[in-house]
Write a protein that holds these residues in place. Structure first.
Motif: not given
Ligand code: GLU
Length: 280
Positions: A218-238
């Motif tokens: 009986a799940p009671f949240s939504e966990e959205l899995y992301g790819v963690g990156l350094n904030q300066d990494d310019e590959r985020c949109e790629e």
């Protein structure tokens, strides 16, 4: 089709390794933010979550590992040029901020608080917080039935934080890993374990615990899995584009089936998620 890219990637990676070896270690071994194709990648994963990220010997397996390999391939990095590193829940932001790893694929929920220190590509999957209990437990049916019970989770995780905030009557015991919680559940030291349902399904199906546990379901949240990156990494949109392509060409469905089919886990209707919106 892929072999040329792989060869170039391998050569470039060997060159990068040589340079890094000569150039001091002040950047902690992480790749340069926004660097081009062909370099190796240091990828943070879980080492103790069967079906998601599990290190047995030197070959990691699991959903996050397969997604990481597929994304790396899209970035021009062959899986031979990936260096795997353990990224336990409480250490993930630090590992990215001090550039000990380039990317993290480790059941890593996107949250506003984490986005103050890191950025995320994705989400690439949606799980939900749930409970793991003994197979014969009929009392614990959801978070409202945990009053006075001992509940195990991991420090710094979204499930532990949610319980501490929303269910103050629960005795929360926090460890560094979920596998320690599973051992404590098996020995009866704790009454339940909480984290994402997909992680719990992996433990419930693990041969060493066969028949011992059940996921409440009986799940009671939504966990959205992301790819963690350094904030300066310019590959985020790629990486967002790469994830979209992996869904479009059927690779993600195959990865989901390969890893979750065996543990009997069916992704929720929140999948596939809408990708984007969490880059810095
Ligand atoms: N997805 C949750 C989180 O990122 C729980 C799983 C984990 O700790 O990796 O906190």
């Amino acid at each position: 089709m892929r072999s040329t890219t792989f060869r170039i990637a391998a050569l470039a990676s060997a060159a990068a390794f040589t340079l890094a070896a000569c150039g001091g270690d002040d950047d902690g071994g992480g790749g340069e933010a926004g660097s081009g194709d062909g370099e190796g990648l240091t990828v943070g994963i879980k080492y103790d979550q069967p079906g998601l990220g599990l290190m047995e010997g030197s070959d990691p397996t699991g959903f996050d590992v397969d997604v990481a390999k597929a994304v790396a391939d899209k970035l021009g990095v062959s899986e031979d040029d990936i260096t795997w590193q353990e990224a336990p829940t409480p250490q993930r932001e630090d590992l990215l901020v001090n550039e000990s790893v380039d990317m993290i694929f480790a059941t890593y929920s996107i949250t506003d608080e984490r986005k103050e220190r890191v950025q995320f590509s994705g989400p690439y999957f949606v799980a939900g917080q749930d409970l793991l209990v003994a197979a014969d437990d009929t009392e614990i049916t959801g978070p409202d039935t945990l009053e006075g019970k001992i509940l195990c989770s991991v420090a710094g995780s979204t499930p532990a934080e949610r319980v501490a905030e929303e269910y103050p009557g629960v005795q929360l015991q926090e460890f560094d890993t979920y596998s320690l919680c599973v051992e404590n559940l098996s020995s009866g030291q704790v009454d339940a374990l909480t984290t994402d349902d997909v992680i719990l399904a992996g433990y419930a199906a693990q041969s060493q615990w066969e028949g011992q546990f059940q996921v409440v379901g009986a799940p009671f949240s939504e966990e959205l899995y992301g790819v963690g990156l350094n904030q300066d990494d310019e590959r985020c949109e790629e990486i967002n584009t790469a994830l979209e392509e992996l869904y479009e060409d059927g690779t993600m469905d195959q990865i989901i089936e390969d890893n979750f089919g065996a543990v009997g886990y069916t992704p929720s209707d929140a999948n596939p998620p809408e990708i984007g919106g969490h880059c810095a």
